[in-house]
Write an enzyme that holds these catalytic residues in place. Sequence first.
Site, PDB file in Angstrom:
ATOM      1  N   HIS A  57      52.724  49.643  34.622  1.00  0.00           N
ATOM      2  CA  HIS A  57      52.216  48.467  35.345  1.00  0.00           C
ATOM      3  C   HIS A  57      50.696  48.503  35.347  1.00  0.00           C
ATOM      4  O   HIS A  57      50.078  49.568  35.392  1.00  0.00           O
ATOM      5  CB  HIS A  57      52.778  48.381  36.772  1.00  0.00           C
ATOM      6  CG  HIS A  57      52.426  49.517  37.686  1.00  0.00           C
ATOM      7  ND1 HIS A  57      51.244  49.571  38.397  1.00  0.00           N
ATOM      8  CD2 HIS A  57      53.105  50.647  38.010  1.00  0.00           C
ATOM      9  CE1 HIS A  57      51.207  50.671  39.118  1.00  0.00           C
ATOM     10  NE2 HIS A  57      52.321  51.356  38.903  1.00  0.00           N
TER      11      HIS A  57
ATOM     12  N   ASP B 159      48.899  46.468  37.556  1.00  0.00           N
ATOM     13  CA  ASP B 159      48.357  46.179  38.886  1.00  0.00           C
ATOM     14  C   ASP B 159      48.101  47.489  39.608  1.00  0.00           C
ATOM     15  O   ASP B 159      48.682  48.536  39.266  1.00  0.00           O
ATOM     16  CB  ASP B 159      49.297  45.288  39.690  1.00  0.00           C
ATOM     17  CG  ASP B 159      50.557  46.014  40.135  1.00  0.00           C
ATOM     18  OD1 ASP B 159      51.266  46.535  39.251  1.00  0.00           O
ATOM     19  OD2 ASP B 159      50.846  46.060  41.347  1.00  0.00           O
TER      20      ASP B 159
ATOM     21  N   ASP C 277      47.671  55.647  37.992  1.00  0.00           N
ATOM     22  CA  ASP C 277      48.751  54.794  38.508  1.00  0.00           C
ATOM     23  C   ASP C 277      48.378  53.316  38.417  1.00  0.00           C
ATOM     24  O   ASP C 277      47.856  52.762  39.368  1.00  0.00           O
ATOM     25  CB  ASP C 277      49.039  55.194  39.953  1.00  0.00           C
ATOM     26  CG  ASP C 277      50.193  54.443  40.570  1.00  0.00           C
ATOM     27  OD1 ASP C 277      51.073  53.986  39.823  1.00  0.00           O
ATOM     28  OD2 ASP C 277      50.207  54.300  41.803  1.00  0.00           O
TER      29      ASP C 277
ATOM     30  N   GLU D  87      53.874  45.690  40.679  1.00  0.00           N
ATOM     31  CA  GLU D  87      54.685  46.815  41.132  1.00  0.00           C
ATOM     32  C   GLU D  87      54.223  47.351  42.472  1.00  0.00           C
ATOM     33  O   GLU D  87      55.039  47.679  43.341  1.00  0.00           O
ATOM     34  CB  GLU D  87      54.644  47.931  40.072  1.00  0.00           C
ATOM     35  CG  GLU D  87      55.668  49.038  40.293  1.00  0.00           C
ATOM     36  CD  GLU D  87      55.195  50.138  41.240  1.00  0.00           C
ATOM     37  OE1 GLU D  87      56.039  50.889  41.753  1.00  0.00           O
ATOM     38  OE2 GLU D  87      53.977  50.238  41.464  1.00  0.00           O
ATOM     39  N   GLU D  88      52.913  47.451  42.660  1.00  0.00           N
ATOM     40  CA  GLU D  88      52.395  48.054  43.892  1.00  0.00           C
ATOM     41  C   GLU D  88      52.664  47.196  45.133  1.00  0.00           C
ATOM     42  O   GLU D  88      52.655  47.708  46.252  1.00  0.00           O
ATOM     43  CB  GLU D  88      50.883  48.295  43.761  1.00  0.00           C
ATOM     44  CG  GLU D  88      50.491  49.268  42.662  1.00  0.00           C
ATOM     45  CD  GLU D  88      50.904  50.696  42.935  1.00  0.00           C
ATOM     46  OE1 GLU D  88      51.621  50.944  43.918  1.00  0.00           O
ATOM     47  OE2 GLU D  88      50.514  51.587  42.163  1.00  0.00           O
TER      48      GLU D  88
ATOM     49  N   HIS E 262      46.923  56.117  45.071  1.00  0.00           N
ATOM     50  CA  HIS E 262      46.926  55.305  46.293  1.00  0.00           C
ATOM     51  C   HIS E 262      45.835  55.728  47.276  1.00  0.00           C
ATOM     52  O   HIS E 262      45.635  55.054  48.296  1.00  0.00           O
ATOM     53  CB  HIS E 262      48.276  55.329  47.008  1.00  0.00           C
ATOM     54  CG  HIS E 262      49.390  54.666  46.249  1.00  0.00           C
ATOM     55  ND1 HIS E 262      50.539  54.207  46.846  1.00  0.00           N
ATOM     56  CD2 HIS E 262      49.540  54.386  44.929  1.00  0.00           C
ATOM     57  CE1 HIS E 262      51.343  53.680  45.929  1.00  0.00           C
ATOM     58  NE2 HIS E 262      50.747  53.783  44.750  1.00  0.00           N
TER      59      HIS E 262
END
Length: 452
Positions: free
Chosen positions: A90, A92, A124, A157-158, A424
């Site tokens: 992903h 995003d 990520d 996705e996030e 994150h």
Amino acid sequence: MSPNPIAETVASLMPGARIELAELVAFKSVADFDQFPKSESEGAANWVADALRAEGFQDVALLDTPDGTQSVYGFLPGPEGAPTVLLYAHYDVQPPLDESAWVTPPFELTEREDGRWYGRGAADCKGGVLMHLLAVRALKANGGVPVNVKVIAEGSEEQGTGGLERYAEQHPELLKADTIVIGDAGNFRVGLPTATSTLRGMTLVRVRVDTLGGNLHSGQFGGAAPDALAALVRILDSLRAEDGSTTVDGLAADAAWDGLQYDEGQFRKDAKVIDGVELIGSGTVADRIWARPAVTVLGIDCPPVVGATPSVQAGARALISLRVPPGTDAAEATKLLVAHIESHTPWGARVQIEQIGQGQAFRANTGSPAYAAMAEAMSAAYDGQEMQYAGQGGSIPLCNTLASLYPEAEILLIGLSEPEAQIHAVNESVSPQELERLSVAEALFLQNYAAI
């Protein structure tokens, strides 16, 4: 890394990969368009589409998914009769949080003294996009890609809003494959080849508590007027036991993890737990983060300390995440969470609960031929080390959608999000060595899989 043509090719491609990853990281592609311009996500999507076209992918398309974001699709045909492998990542990313806490700008890929590349999404999962590209390029330079390759790069996705899941359900043939490689997991630690065999599911709810028609002077009314913020604090506190274990009424929280274990001291280091602060929960660390539910308060709407007035609060909100382990239905967990919140709301306060995201847990079939092919590839890429199996506390809702749509497909989870990546969080980073080795492993896997 043992010399072989694939490894040598990937090594030669790494300087260019760093430039490309910097270009992709520069897009502020947070799929929350109240915070970040949609044009940033669109720019990242177009970057991925252009990269696929440059490698000869056909049918490259920006898919408008039901949640208002775009996923990028491309197909690279292999030899006639070859199996089809879907590669997922992903583009995003999570918001950068407190940008002042970043040592270097979050959307500017920067190499620091430790050799890692820092930037939001570096691991990520924009790094996952580069991993797939490098694997394809290495194969093209060494005899060609031996399988049909589909690539899907998700755009939300996030956010957990399910756009790609719903799109896939509406177009079930698009992502159909014999094997699916999800490039959004990570090694247990840097340098230890790892396949993720389980994922926790999740549910996300927004809670609003109201008690008054408006804020009141705390001196004139405090002590009798019901405080909405205090009511919310009581609700949130009810979700944890004294030791910090998650306590949602009716939700089992005693499962044990029987695979690779996570040393408590290493976990404290990985999680950057401050000296003297205890870990929460009971059982082994692996039990707590891979096999049991975990509630987290992601945010609270209430007056900030700076500028606060002496008022009894009339309303307050919180965003609550509940991670659920394999074997627990996310929809049932959501019902239990909602019922718990309602039953633990004090003083007759008015509570509103809105579900804004949900994803099921996932458990892989590690005895499949594809896993054997990946284990061989990982061992070759990591100088003979045996591939390990670990759980992951995070959620990838698409996994269960794909497993449901394509029950015969084998699903493997690998990626760049090892503990040092700090995904994150502020100062997210990727290990270029991991990017290189995993790109080699994926290329070798595709060769091995084609030969099955």
